[in-house]
Design an enzyme around this catalytic site. Sequence first.
Site, PDB file in Angstrom:
ATOM      1  N   GLY A  43       2.429  -8.318   4.600  1.00 23.92           N
ATOM      2  CA  GLY A  43       2.050  -9.806   4.968  1.00 23.92           C
ATOM      3  C   GLY A  43       1.686 -10.966   4.417  1.00 23.92           C
ATOM      4  O   GLY A  43       1.689 -11.160   2.915  1.00 23.92           O
ATOM      5  N   ASP A 266       1.689  -1.052  -9.647  1.00 27.72           N
ATOM      6  CA  ASP A 266       2.174  -2.459  -8.894  1.00 27.72           C
ATOM      7  C   ASP A 266       1.750  -3.783  -9.127  1.00 27.72           C
ATOM      8  O   ASP A 266       0.699  -4.282  -9.950  1.00 27.72           O
ATOM      9  CB  ASP A 266       0.775  -2.407  -6.845  1.00 27.72           C
TER      10      ASP A 266
END
Length: 316
Positions: A43, A266
């Site tokens: 997060g 990524d």
Amino acid sequence: MNEFYPEIEPYNHFLINVDSLHQIYVEECGNPDGQAVLFIHGGPGGGCSKNDRRFFDPEKYRIILFDQRGCGRSLPHGCLDNNETGFLVSDIEQIREKLGIEQWHIFGGSWGTTLALVYAQAHPKKVKSLVLRGIFLGRPQDTDWAFSGGGATRIYPDFWQEYLDVLPHGKEQASVQAAYDIMVGDDKALAFRVAKAWSIWEIRCCTLIPNQDFVDAATSDEQAWTMARHEAHFMINNCFLSENQILANTDKIKAIPVTIVHGRFDIVCPFDNAWQLHQKLPNSTLITSEASGHASIETNTKHHLIEATKAMLLLD
């Protein structure tokens, strides 16, 4: 290829009062007499899922998971007050002390790598090993890459445009600060729409191959509200870290075995984050997950992470 261990349920769960405002949800799974490992979710504001328990052999590990302040099952939900990196490090120590654990392994992904590294640098003698997936170093350039019109938006301009279309002034508000101001503002309906769009933008970028089921599972209304607002809250404050704090303090964890697993492609946290950390930790192992993005559930990445947790068992 390694697959997840079977689904398991906690044998213990509770709320711990970490200050006068926040209660942190904690759960234990697996073998109460096994090696202790702490899972740190991403997060900020992501919360833990049932699959997070499944990276570890439940017969050999005492698996501890917790939801960070204001998200998941922690209370009060969505609260950003007293919600900073230093407080989260303190929360982890309170959990360790409450559970009577002298040392434990730490497993973190994405923002969880940031928090794992900061915790380990603050309490190196409490950490047996680190397994880190998708390194995020918490620097301004790392935030700008994905959320302020940086490189990620050039790779997925169509996804980014869908996010911009939700902002009242479009590209003029393409900054973390502008999004944060909306998400903590008085127009709750607009705040929710922006939080939802922010979360969808990020999660769509997480897998190398588009995966709508993954997006839907990670962007429920409740999840989107906490993840987007928490992330923006931390990012406008430089993740509550000093300049280049993690790389500048790697000497404090040089004795800790570290395994880094990072997707070659990524887009959320570019591969050079992992490369730079690896260069500062000569005894670390960097495993490149080929044909993978940021998500832990991608086939190659999941395989490498489970291999890493098997290897952790040999360190006891």
